[in-house]
Design a protein around this motif. Structure first.
Motif, PDB file in Angstrom:
ATOM      1  N   THR A   1       0.823  -1.220   0.000  1.00 43.23           N
ATOM      2  CA  THR A   1       0.000   0.000   0.000  1.00 43.23           C
ATOM      3  C   THR A   1       0.856   1.270   0.000  1.00 43.23           C
ATOM      4  O   THR A   1       0.339   2.368   0.211  1.00 43.23           O
TER       5      THR A   1
ATOM      6  N   ILE B   1      -2.251   3.585   4.797  1.00 41.50           N
ATOM      7  CA  ILE B   1      -3.535   3.905   4.162  1.00 41.50           C
ATOM      8  C   ILE B   1      -4.565   4.273   5.233  1.00 41.50           C
ATOM      9  O   ILE B   1      -5.700   4.615   4.917  1.00 41.50           O
ATOM     10  N   ALA B   2      -4.169   4.189   6.505  1.00 41.44           N
ATOM     11  CA  ALA B   2      -5.060   4.541   7.613  1.00 41.44           C
ATOM     12  C   ALA B   2      -4.224   5.030   8.785  1.00 41.44           C
ATOM     13  O   ALA B   2      -3.074   4.608   8.959  1.00 41.44           O
TER      14      ALA B   2
ATOM     15  N   ASN C   1      -8.574   5.439  11.012  1.00 45.82           N
ATOM     16  CA  ASN C   1      -9.350   6.197  10.040  1.00 45.82           C
ATOM     17  C   ASN C   1      -8.695   6.057   8.676  1.00 45.82           C
ATOM     18  O   ASN C   1      -7.498   6.351   8.516  1.00 45.82           O
ATOM     19  N   VAL C   2      -9.452   5.618   7.701  1.00 42.97           N
ATOM     20  CA  VAL C   2      -8.920   5.399   6.364  1.00 42.97           C
ATOM     21  C   VAL C   2      -8.738   6.730   5.638  1.00 42.97           C
ATOM     22  O   VAL C   2      -9.565   7.636   5.758  1.00 42.97           O
TER      23      VAL C   2
ATOM     24  N   ILE D   1     -10.053   5.687  -0.545  1.00 39.20           N
ATOM     25  CA  ILE D   1      -9.777   4.282  -0.237  1.00 39.20           C
ATOM     26  C   ILE D   1     -11.052   3.627   0.268  1.00 39.20           C
ATOM     27  O   ILE D   1     -11.758   4.177   1.117  1.00 39.20           O
TER      28      ILE D   1
ATOM     29  N   ILE E   1     -12.705   0.101   2.017  1.00 37.27           N
ATOM     30  CA  ILE E   1     -12.331  -1.100   2.773  1.00 37.27           C
ATOM     31  C   ILE E   1     -13.554  -1.993   2.989  1.00 37.27           C
ATOM     32  O   ILE E   1     -14.679  -1.527   3.069  1.00 37.27           O
TER      33      ILE E   1
ATOM     34  N   ILE F   1      -8.552  -4.046   0.822  1.00 39.29           N
ATOM     35  CA  ILE F   1      -8.322  -2.629   0.519  1.00 39.29           C
ATOM     36  C   ILE F   1      -8.438  -2.388  -0.980  1.00 39.29           C
ATOM     37  O   ILE F   1      -7.768  -3.046  -1.781  1.00 39.29           O
TER      38      ILE F   1
ATOM     39  N   THR G   1     -15.240   3.722   6.709  1.00 39.41           N
ATOM     40  CA  THR G   1     -13.997   4.507   6.773  1.00 39.41           C
ATOM     41  C   THR G   1     -13.196   4.256   8.048  1.00 39.41           C
ATOM     42  O   THR G   1     -12.151   4.861   8.251  1.00 39.41           O
ATOM     43  N   GLN G   2     -13.679   3.384   8.933  1.00 36.89           N
ATOM     44  CA  GLN G   2     -12.991   3.112  10.194  1.00 36.89           C
ATOM     45  C   GLN G   2     -12.956   1.617  10.475  1.00 36.89           C
ATOM     46  O   GLN G   2     -13.899   0.893  10.160  1.00 36.89           O
TER      47      GLN G   2
END
Length: 357
Positions: free
Chosen positions: A184, A188-189, A211-212, A216, A218, A228, A250-251
């Protein structure tokens, strides 16, 4: 700017450069490995080759599209609000993706980068204040008295322990744990260390969420492992071995490695989850693992980096936060663990030292 270009504001150790050749000549004096990587970055190929750390498996080489590498650098800049002339410290090995990306961010974004040899104590001879840096947890632990010299710090290469999390609560530095891998192109988070919700702070750090970053997506596969989709940094969907709990799109909460799960007599044990509990009891570096057992198939054992302590097993057995299945069957002591150059524990090699494999 051209993908292979150098931002007009870029400096390295206080020096600016009028050409790529001048930059390469300078880096030969401080790091031949850096020179080799820059030659690769400036060549006509559309990719660079990065090496995985080998902490969770056999190290391997991965080709990364240079366009995706630039996109990753820009995403970091946007998320952390790091513009041109940001002062940054590179204290990670250039041989791995985290070190490479600090250099690429500086080139692409026009940062003022200083380089110090990778060590467990990267700030020991530093007097300046930096806007941004990246470290592994061991470096952070050893830098606590001087951590105020960094305004924003990302931490990767391994989980931040509960003990370190508590120590960082009074730090003036804004610290973020990151989630990512070579595939990645680093993180990425991110997870903020300070200013967590009251509910999370009253429990422990493992209850807070990553947190992304933007752009992105998930989700989870059938194993409950993170998947991902990040089209700006990878043309392929990335299937990980990281077991997660999705909070939202997003989390997520990281629970542990799928390939680390121990099946002991039909009971599936997540060592990383239990390690977070034991971190309140054991101050030395340690890890849990499964070894062959004729009755259970696998039995969970504790490996501690210290001199033998005959009293530790009884302390663990009486530790109320562990269920009966979470108590290790045996404890092994080893003076030093085998680690990667960035400080991550190489579990397989460490177990081989103990002749447990």
């Amino acid at each position: 700017m051209d993908i292979k270009g150098v931002h007009k504001d870029f400096t390295l150790n206080g020096n600016s450069f009028s050409s790529k050749d001048e930059l390469l000549t300078y880096t030969e004096k401080i790091s031949p490995e850096m020179t080799s990587f820059l030659e690769e970055w400036f060549n006509d190929k559309n990719y660079i080759v990065a090496q995985t750390s080998g902490s969770t498996g056999v190290p391997k080489s991965i080709s990364l599209d240079k366009t995706f590498v630039v996109n990753s650098a820009k995403a970091t800049s946007t998320y952390f609000n790091l513009s041109a002339k940001t002062s940054a410290l590179l204290c990670l090995p250039i041989s791995y993706i985290a070190g490479k990306m600090m250099l690429i961010r500086a080139l692409v974004l026009g940062w003022h980068l200083e380089v110090t040899p990778s060590s467990a104590t990267p700030l020991h001879d530093r007097t300046k204040t930096y806007d941004f840096a990246a470290m592994v947890p061991l470096q952070v632990e050893n830098s606590l008295p001087k951590l105020h010299q960094i305004k924003k710090l990302i931490v990767g290469g391994g989980p931040v322990s509960n003990a370190l999390f508590k120590k960082l609560q009074t730090s003036a530095t804004k610290v973020y744990e990151t989630y990512g891998m070579t595939e990645t192109i680093t993180h990425i988070a991110v997870k903020p260390i300070q200013n967590l919700s009251e509910k999370s702070s009253k429990n422990n750090f493992s209850n807070s969420f990553f947190n992304v970053l933007p752009n992105i997506t998930i989700y989870k596969d059938q194993r409950n492992c993170l998947v991902i989709k990040a089209p700006k940094i990878s043309k392929d969907i990335i299937f990980t071995n990281d077991v997660v709990h999705l909070i939202s799109d997003t989390q997520f909460e990281w629970l542990g490695r799928y390939d680390s799960i121990i099946n002991s007599g039909g009971i599936k044990l997540n060592p990383e989850k239990i390690e977070r509990k034991l971190a309140e009891l054991i101050s030395n570096r340690f890890f849990l693992t499964g070894i062959p057992d004729p009755k259970l198939g696998q039995k969970m054992v504790l490996v501690v980096a210290s001199e033998p302590d005959p009293s530790l097993l009884s302390k663990v057995k009486s530790f109320q936060k562990l269920s009966k299945f979470e108590i290790p069957k045996e404890i092994f002591f080893l003076k030093e663990f085998t680690t990667t150059s960035s400080g991550k524990i190489q579990r397989k090699e460490t177990l081989e030292k103990l002749k447990l494999l």
